[in-house]
Design a protein around this motif. Sequence first.
Motif, mmCIF file in Angstrom:
data_model
loop_
_atom_site.group_PDB
_atom_site.id
_atom_site.type_symbol
_atom_site.label_atom_id
_atom_site.label_comp_id
_atom_site.label_asym_id
_atom_site.label_seq_id
_atom_site.Cartn_x
_atom_site.Cartn_y
_atom_site.Cartn_z
ATOM 1 N N SER A 196 0.851 -1.193 0.000
ATOM 2 C CA SER A 196 0.000 0.000 0.000
ATOM 3 C C SER A 196 0.889 1.248 0.000
ATOM 4 N N GLN A 197 0.772 2.023 -1.093
ATOM 5 C CA GLN A 197 1.573 3.233 -1.223
ATOM 6 C C GLN A 197 0.756 4.459 -0.804
ATOM 7 N N PRO A 198 1.313 5.349 0.028
ATOM 8 C CA PRO A 198 0.580 6.563 0.409
ATOM 9 C C PRO A 198 0.571 7.568 -0.742
ATOM 10 N N PRO A 199 -0.395 8.515 -0.756
ATOM 11 C CA PRO A 199 -0.419 9.551 -1.806
ATOM 12 C C PRO A 199 0.841 10.409 -1.739
ATOM 13 N N GLY A 213 3.109 12.374 3.510
ATOM 14 C CA GLY A 213 3.844 12.056 4.731
ATOM 15 C C GLY A 213 3.596 10.655 5.256
ATOM 16 N N GLY A 214 2.829 9.856 4.534
ATOM 17 C CA GLY A 214 2.564 8.490 4.990
ATOM 18 C C GLY A 214 3.712 7.555 4.701
ATOM 19 N N GLU A 215 3.546 6.301 5.196
ATOM 20 C CA GLU A 215 4.583 5.289 5.025
ATOM 21 C C GLU A 215 4.025 4.120 4.218
ATOM 22 N N THR A 216 4.927 3.530 3.458
ATOM 23 C CA THR A 216 4.554 2.338 2.686
ATOM 24 C C THR A 216 4.372 1.155 3.632
#
Length: 365
Positions: A292-295, A299-302
Amino acid sequence: MRRVLSLLLLAAVVPLAHAERLKDLGAVAGVRTNQLSGYGLVVGLDGTGDQTSQTEFTIQSFKSMLSRYGITLPPGAKPQLKNVAAVMVQAELPPFAKPGQKIDVTVSSIGNAKSLRGGMLLMTPLKGVDGQVYAVAQGNLVVVGIGVSAQDGSSVTVNVPSSGRIPNGAIIERGVGSHFGMNNYLIFNLHSPDFTTAQRVASAINRKLGPDTARALDAVSIQIAAPRDSDQRVAYLSLLENMEIMPGEAPARVIVNARTGTVVIGSHVRVTPTAVSHGNIIVTISESPTVSQPPPFSGGETQTVQQSDIAVEAEDGRMFLFQPGTRLEEIVRAVNQVGAAAADLVAILEALKQAGALRAELIII
């Protein structure tokens, strides 16, 4: 056919076309065995006896045994008896057993002894249900099982090493009274209650020894006139027990062992016209990891996410028809054709019984 037979034992109880000896069908009332039991100690074990810290009764028994030989342990002494085990001793006193004869005994640990191999049973009185001593047991044990353990806690056990036998290990001290020759008649009891067999036994005896010699009292007991003299009665019974009788056929039964899947179907089992449908639903659940890849610029994590796929597949349901008076062969063939496993066969039989189509007694054990 192979699929079902690999999962269960399906046996047909077919009536035999030959007669059986009377001695194989029953026994004379009063001619029976009696159970004996006793409590004792097994000594001489190689460190595999009871852990006395957890079995106080072994220490009490050991002290009591020593006191009978005039030995008194100091107060508060708790000996570590790794070579001693408390046991129960069982035996069967055969009919007409006489003092001086020997019988086999079975010795079983009641504490936490690991093995009785190499042990010897000390003199143990064997009592009946009336509390009287009928035999005394003593001797070296024959233990088939063996247990081996390592310091890391692993162990291997073959059979049961905490139980053994002593062939001819008990001497009979007292016999059991018998009413064998005290009446003008004797009662013969069938092993399996059956009115037809009881009537056939009485009729065969009357044809051989004269009218009114025997009469069936119920489905189990046949009263037979007999001489009072012991020698004549023994010869009389020898003649009777070797008579050949055609026993009555067993009732229609289906016996199912729900734990093992064993099914026994009697030869007289019938079913009324019935249609049976059998099919299975297969549910398959599989999981596969996905990324799951963040937009962008979020600032999210894979992260790795488990994705579940569920598939439901229904096998083609097959139906077969039981015709009127269907016999055992047709039942077995039809059940095998639908590829039923043991649990499915039990379900089919229960459904037939509930529908009133199974003309047999269904026994589930």
